[in-house]
Design an enzyme around this catalytic site. Structure first.
Site, PDB file in Angstrom:
ATOM      1  N   LYS A  19     -28.821 -42.080 -16.366  1.00  0.00           N
ATOM      2  CA  LYS A  19     -27.413 -41.621 -16.492  1.00  0.00           C
ATOM      3  C   LYS A  19     -27.214 -40.327 -15.711  1.00  0.00           C
ATOM      4  CE  LYS A  19     -26.119 -39.093 -20.120  1.00  0.00           C
ATOM      5  NZ  LYS A  19     -25.504 -37.788 -19.804  1.00  0.00           N
ATOM      6  N   ASN A  20     -28.137 -39.382 -15.880  1.00  0.00           N
ATOM      7  CA  ASN A  20     -27.958 -38.052 -15.291  1.00  0.00           C
ATOM      8  C   ASN A  20     -28.241 -38.013 -13.798  1.00  0.00           C
ATOM      9  OD1 ASN A  20     -27.135 -37.233 -17.734  1.00  0.00           O
ATOM     10  ND2 ASN A  20     -29.029 -36.181 -18.295  1.00  0.00           N
ATOM     11  N   ARG A  71     -18.060 -34.811 -19.749  1.00  0.00           N
ATOM     12  CA  ARG A  71     -18.213 -33.399 -19.388  1.00  0.00           C
ATOM     13  C   ARG A  71     -18.708 -33.213 -17.965  1.00  0.00           C
ATOM     14  NH1 ARG A  71     -18.694 -28.414 -20.277  1.00  0.00           N
ATOM     15  NH2 ARG A  71     -20.223 -28.125 -18.656  1.00  0.00           N
ATOM     16  N   ARG A  91     -21.217 -24.228 -23.064  1.00  0.00           N
ATOM     17  CA  ARG A  91     -21.421 -24.792 -21.705  1.00  0.00           C
ATOM     18  C   ARG A  91     -20.462 -24.194 -20.677  1.00  0.00           C
ATOM     19  NH1 ARG A  91     -23.035 -31.025 -22.396  1.00  0.00           N
ATOM     20  NH2 ARG A  91     -24.120 -30.630 -20.449  1.00  0.00           N
ATOM     21  N   PRO A  92     -20.542 -22.895 -20.430  1.00  0.00           N
ATOM     22  CA  PRO A  92     -19.679 -22.270 -19.418  1.00  0.00           C
ATOM     23  C   PRO A  92     -20.013 -22.809 -18.022  1.00  0.00           C
ATOM     24  CG  PRO A  92     -21.427 -20.772 -20.108  1.00  0.00           C
ATOM     25  CD  PRO A  92     -21.529 -21.976 -20.989  1.00  0.00           C
ATOM     26  N   ILE A  93     -19.135 -22.636 -17.055  1.00  0.00           N
ATOM     27  CA  ILE A  93     -19.377 -23.058 -15.663  1.00  0.00           C
ATOM     28  C   ILE A  93     -19.296 -21.861 -14.714  1.00  0.00           C
ATOM     29  CG2 ILE A  93     -18.686 -25.477 -15.972  1.00  0.00           C
ATOM     30  CD1 ILE A  93     -15.941 -24.673 -14.785  1.00  0.00           C
ATOM     31  N   ASP A  94     -19.577 -20.674 -15.239  1.00  0.00           N
ATOM     32  CA  ASP A  94     -19.474 -19.454 -14.412  1.00  0.00           C
ATOM     33  C   ASP A  94     -20.375 -19.530 -13.182  1.00  0.00           C
ATOM     34  OD1 ASP A  94     -22.019 -17.467 -15.913  1.00  0.00           O
ATOM     35  OD2 ASP A  94     -21.480 -19.498 -16.490  1.00  0.00           O
ATOM     36  N   LEU A  95     -21.571 -20.126 -13.322  1.00  0.00           N
ATOM     37  CA  LEU A  95     -22.481 -20.208 -12.177  1.00  0.00           C
ATOM     38  C   LEU A  95     -21.920 -21.145 -11.098  1.00  0.00           C
ATOM     39  CD1 LEU A  95     -25.885 -20.473 -14.102  1.00  0.00           C
ATOM     40  CD2 LEU A  95     -24.830 -18.419 -13.116  1.00  0.00           C
ATOM     41  N   ASP A 105     -33.161 -32.717 -23.631  1.00  0.00           N
ATOM     42  CA  ASP A 105     -32.581 -34.025 -23.992  1.00  0.00           C
ATOM     43  C   ASP A 105     -33.543 -34.883 -24.808  1.00  0.00           C
ATOM     44  OD1 ASP A 105     -30.791 -34.365 -20.815  1.00  0.00           O
ATOM     45  OD2 ASP A 105     -30.404 -33.163 -22.604  1.00  0.00           O
ATOM     46  N   ILE A 132     -32.302 -24.076 -24.475  1.00  0.00           N
ATOM     47  CA  ILE A 132     -31.292 -24.343 -23.440  1.00  0.00           C
ATOM     48  C   ILE A 132     -29.877 -24.296 -24.014  1.00  0.00           C
ATOM     49  CG2 ILE A 132     -30.547 -25.968 -21.656  1.00  0.00           C
ATOM     50  CD1 ILE A 132     -33.309 -24.981 -21.038  1.00  0.00           C
ATOM     51  N   ARG A 137     -22.800 -43.680 -24.624  1.00  0.00           N
ATOM     52  CA  ARG A 137     -22.584 -42.867 -23.423  1.00  0.00           C
ATOM     53  C   ARG A 137     -23.835 -42.842 -22.539  1.00  0.00           C
ATOM     54  NH1 ARG A 137     -22.285 -37.495 -24.534  1.00  0.00           N
ATOM     55  NH2 ARG A 137     -22.422 -37.435 -22.248  1.00  0.00           N
TER      56      ARG A 137
HETATM   57  C1  EPZ Z   1     -27.386 -31.404 -17.434  1.00  0.00           C
HETATM   58  O1  EPZ Z   1     -26.261 -30.749 -18.021  1.00  0.00           O
HETATM   59  C2  EPZ Z   1     -27.507 -32.745 -18.173  1.00  0.00           C
HETATM   60  N1  EPZ Z   1     -26.299 -33.514 -17.991  1.00  0.00           N
HETATM   61  C3  EPZ Z   1     -27.722 -32.494 -19.659  1.00  0.00           C
HETATM   62  O2  EPZ Z   1     -27.937 -33.754 -20.304  1.00  0.00           O
HETATM   63  C4  EPZ Z   1     -28.982 -31.669 -19.837  1.00  0.00           C
HETATM   64  O3  EPZ Z   1     -29.146 -31.349 -21.193  1.00  0.00           O
HETATM   65  C5  EPZ Z   1     -28.875 -30.366 -19.014  1.00  0.00           C
HETATM   66  O4  EPZ Z   1     -28.605 -30.658 -17.639  1.00  0.00           O
HETATM   67  C6  EPZ Z   1     -30.150 -29.553 -19.071  1.00  0.00           C
HETATM   68  O5  EPZ Z   1     -31.233 -30.302 -18.653  1.00  0.00           O
HETATM   69  C7  EPZ Z   1     -26.163 -34.234 -16.856  1.00  0.00           C
HETATM   70  O6  EPZ Z   1     -26.988 -34.230 -15.967  1.00  0.00           O
HETATM   71  C8  EPZ Z   1     -24.941 -35.072 -16.727  1.00  0.00           C
HETATM   72  P1  EPZ Z   1     -27.077 -26.965 -17.108  1.00  0.00           P
HETATM   73  P2  EPZ Z   1     -25.641 -29.439 -17.332  1.00  0.00           P
HETATM   74  O7  EPZ Z   1     -25.974 -26.552 -16.202  1.00  0.00           O
HETATM   75  O8  EPZ Z   1     -25.659 -29.602 -15.872  1.00  0.00           O
HETATM   76  C9  EPZ Z   1     -25.961 -22.739 -19.117  1.00  0.00           C
HETATM   77  C10 EPZ Z   1     -27.596 -35.465 -21.877  1.00  0.00           C
HETATM   78  O9  EPZ Z   1     -27.852 -35.526 -23.095  1.00  0.00           O
HETATM   79  N2  EPZ Z   1     -25.003 -22.581 -17.993  1.00  0.00           N
HETATM   80  O10 EPZ Z   1     -28.445 -27.053 -16.557  1.00  0.00           O
HETATM   81  O11 EPZ Z   1     -24.354 -29.157 -17.997  1.00  0.00           O
HETATM   82  C11 EPZ Z   1     -25.500 -23.834 -20.088  1.00  0.00           C
HETATM   83  O12 EPZ Z   1     -24.561 -23.362 -21.009  1.00  0.00           O
HETATM   84  C12 EPZ Z   1     -26.971 -34.183 -21.281  1.00  0.00           C
HETATM   85  O13 EPZ Z   1     -27.812 -36.377 -21.085  1.00  0.00           O
HETATM   86  C13 EPZ Z   1     -24.282 -21.403 -17.880  1.00  0.00           C
HETATM   87  O14 EPZ Z   1     -24.437 -20.487 -18.694  1.00  0.00           O
HETATM   88  O15 EPZ Z   1     -26.716 -28.361 -17.809  1.00  0.00           O
HETATM   89  C14 EPZ Z   1     -26.788 -24.252 -20.729  1.00  0.00           C
HETATM   90  O16 EPZ Z   1     -27.081 -23.392 -21.779  1.00  0.00           O
HETATM   91  C15 EPZ Z   1     -26.639 -33.174 -22.321  1.00  0.00           C
HETATM   92  N3  EPZ Z   1     -23.403 -21.283 -16.852  1.00  0.00           N
HETATM   93  C16 EPZ Z   1     -27.799 -24.092 -19.602  1.00  0.00           C
HETATM   94  O17 EPZ Z   1     -27.214 -23.222 -18.638  1.00  0.00           O
HETATM   95  C17 EPZ Z   1     -23.194 -22.284 -15.935  1.00  0.00           C
HETATM   96  O18 EPZ Z   1     -22.379 -22.143 -15.024  1.00  0.00           O
HETATM   97  C18 EPZ Z   1     -28.176 -25.424 -18.929  1.00  0.00           C
HETATM   98  O19 EPZ Z   1     -27.036 -26.005 -18.393  1.00  0.00           O
HETATM   99  C19 EPZ Z   1     -23.934 -23.479 -16.064  1.00  0.00           C
HETATM  100  C20 EPZ Z   1     -24.837 -23.612 -17.107  1.00  0.00           C
END
Ligand code: EPZ
Length: 417
Positions: A22-23, A92, A121-125, A305, A327, A398
């Site tokens: 999926k991911n 998401r 789950r912010p997107i600031d990065l 996950d 995480i 999902r």
């Molecule tokens: C991906 O989510 C996966 N989703 C998630 O799987 C997975 O848990 C996650 O990576 C970590 O491995 C998909 O690939 C579709 P991140 P993503 O950006 O990209 C923080 C599942 O069950 N962060 O690596 O959203 C964030 O809040 C899902 O299949 C910021 O602070 O994860 C988190 O604490 C759930 N600012 C950490 O980083 C940002 O701009 C990891 O997030 C971005 C992230």
């Protein structure tokens, strides 16, 4: 509302074919927008998240055809860069369309994804990186209006190896001039798979899977064909199912390397695990043993996950296990439901769970709170006495394709009601 009814205590046996990831499928489907042509994507799992991504592609003006697990995306006539809130909210990770739309159209209008069940789950990065690539971003009322007259390559050092931010930068750089270098990039196998797809379309990407990714931009991307990697998280879910229920199964179609962060955990719990070529065989012990201390980390660390399903497996272990979720800040929502089934779990400051192994779990009516939490309840139910009913299973759909059918093939007594 559909539910899963599971009669526990039946040992599992046999072989199951593993679905596509999926991911990996989701960012690759978004990436199809950056190609002015036809993408043929094989091993694409049949999931509600995938259907949501295809709806977004159709809204943007792509033509979609599905033939079993092959999806054909013709993005030649894609002509829109806005995604309605309704479609964004369905999934998401639609946020990675942002980079793809910017690369294709130099503009994007999407609603900000906001938080979900497992955290803020912010997107600031994502946004700070796109701004560094010369994108103007106006964030108002939960909407993101983004535009650029010239996407530029940039040196981006991520404060955290975010999967989504790494993917968005890779996609945006498909439409930029100059070179983009991502430092402290995510190293997940899904990042490598996205890079492999883009490279098959003509992109020049170096170092995917490592902490530094270098992207030489300005290449006009062309039609291509790609096969999605197997789903390492669903593989670990089947492994937890047999560890909980007892038995011996084979999971076909795995990539052994991708499971390197989880196999030692199952071996510590007493399972016998052998993998050759793309088949993994796992045999459960009479009773699983505790895992003294386990912490979730970015790849190649133990995946967040797989945290919930491993916790479910450890509820009946000999001894005390400790799991730290490093995480996401709200990823223990399955705990109260496991406690309803007789598990003995204590959560400290929302991030550490202490699991005192119990001899038996008992059946109960429980509710899925998110995808992996829902799978954990099924894992526990397979090893519990009596008939458990799991509801809110739309969360499971999902990410797991035909989960109950796969488990029935392995001898579980499970049905969708
Ligand atoms: C991906 O989510 C996966 N989703 C998630 O799987 C997975 O848990 C996650 O990576 C970590 O491995 C998909 O690939 C579709 P991140 P993503 O950006 O990209 C923080 C599942 O069950 N962060 O690596 O959203 C964030 O809040 C899902 O299949 C910021 O602070 O994860 C988190 O604490 C759930 N600012 C950490 O980083 C940002 O701009 C990891 O997030 C971005 C992230």
């Amino acid at each position: 509302m559909e539910k899963l009814a599971i009669n526990g205590g039946r040992r599992l046996d046999g072989k199951v074919m593993l679905q596509g990831s999926k991911n990996s499928a989701l960012p690759i489907l978004s990436a199809c927008v950056t190609v002015n042509g036809i993408s043929v994507i094989h091993n694409c799992p049949d999931l509600t998240d995938v259907t949501a991504a295809l709806k977004i592609l159709e809204h943007i003006g792509c033509r979609i055809k599905r033939e079993g697990h092959t999806v054909i995306v013709d993005s030649t006539d894609a002509n829109r860069f806005d995604i309605p809130d309704k479609l964004m909210r369905e999934m998401r990770s639609s946020i990675v369309f942002l980079g793809a739309l910017l690369a294709r159209f130099g503009a994007a209008c999407v609603s900000s994804p906001g938080g979900c069940e497992i955290g803020l789950r912010p997107i600031d990065l994502h946004l700070s990186a796109l701004r560094k690539m010369n994108t103007y971003i106006n964030e108002t009322g939960g909407f993101l209006e983004c535009a650029t007259d010239n996407l530029c390559g940039a040196d981006i050092n991520l404060a955290f190896p975010s999967v989504g931010a790494t993917e968005n930068i890779m996609l945006a750089s498909m439409g930029s001039s100059g070179e983009t270098v991502i430092t402290n990039a995510a190293r997940e196998p899904e990042i490598i798979d996205l890079a492999d797809y883009l490279k098959s379309c003509g992109a020049e990407i170096y170092g995917a899977g490592q902490s530094v990714i270098r992207i030489k931009s300005g290449k006009k991307l062309h039609s291509a064909e790609h096969t999605i990697i197997p789903d390492r998280i669903v593989a670990s879910t089947f492994m937890a199912c047999v560890a909980s229920a007892g038995g011996r199964i084979a999971v076909d179609g795995v990539c052994k390397e991708h499971l390197a962060p989880v196999i030692p955990v199952f071996e510590t719990a007493g399972c016998e695990v052998s993998a050759k070529r793309n088949e993994l065989v796992i045999k459960s012990p009479e009773r699983v043993s505790r895992v003294k201390s386990l912490g979730t980390m970015p790849y190649p660390g133990f995946p967040t996950d797989s945290q919930a399903i491993v916790m479910a497996m450890l509820t009946k272990a000999k001894g005390t296990s400790v799991i730290s979720e490093k995480i996401f800040e709200n990823r223990f929502r399955h705990v109260p439901e496991l406690i309803k089934m007789g598990a003995d779990i204590r959560v400290e400051d929302g991030r550490v769970a202490v699991i005192e192994g119990v001899k038996r779990l008992c059946a109960a009516s429980v509710s899925s709170s998110d995808l992996r939490g829902g799978c954990a309840l099924v894992v526990a139910a397979l090893g519990a006495d009596g008939k458990t009913v799991v509801d809110e299973i739309h969360h499971i759909d999902r990410g797991c394709e035909a989960f109950e059918i796969c488990l029935s093939q392995l001898g579980a007594e499970i049905k969708r009601e």
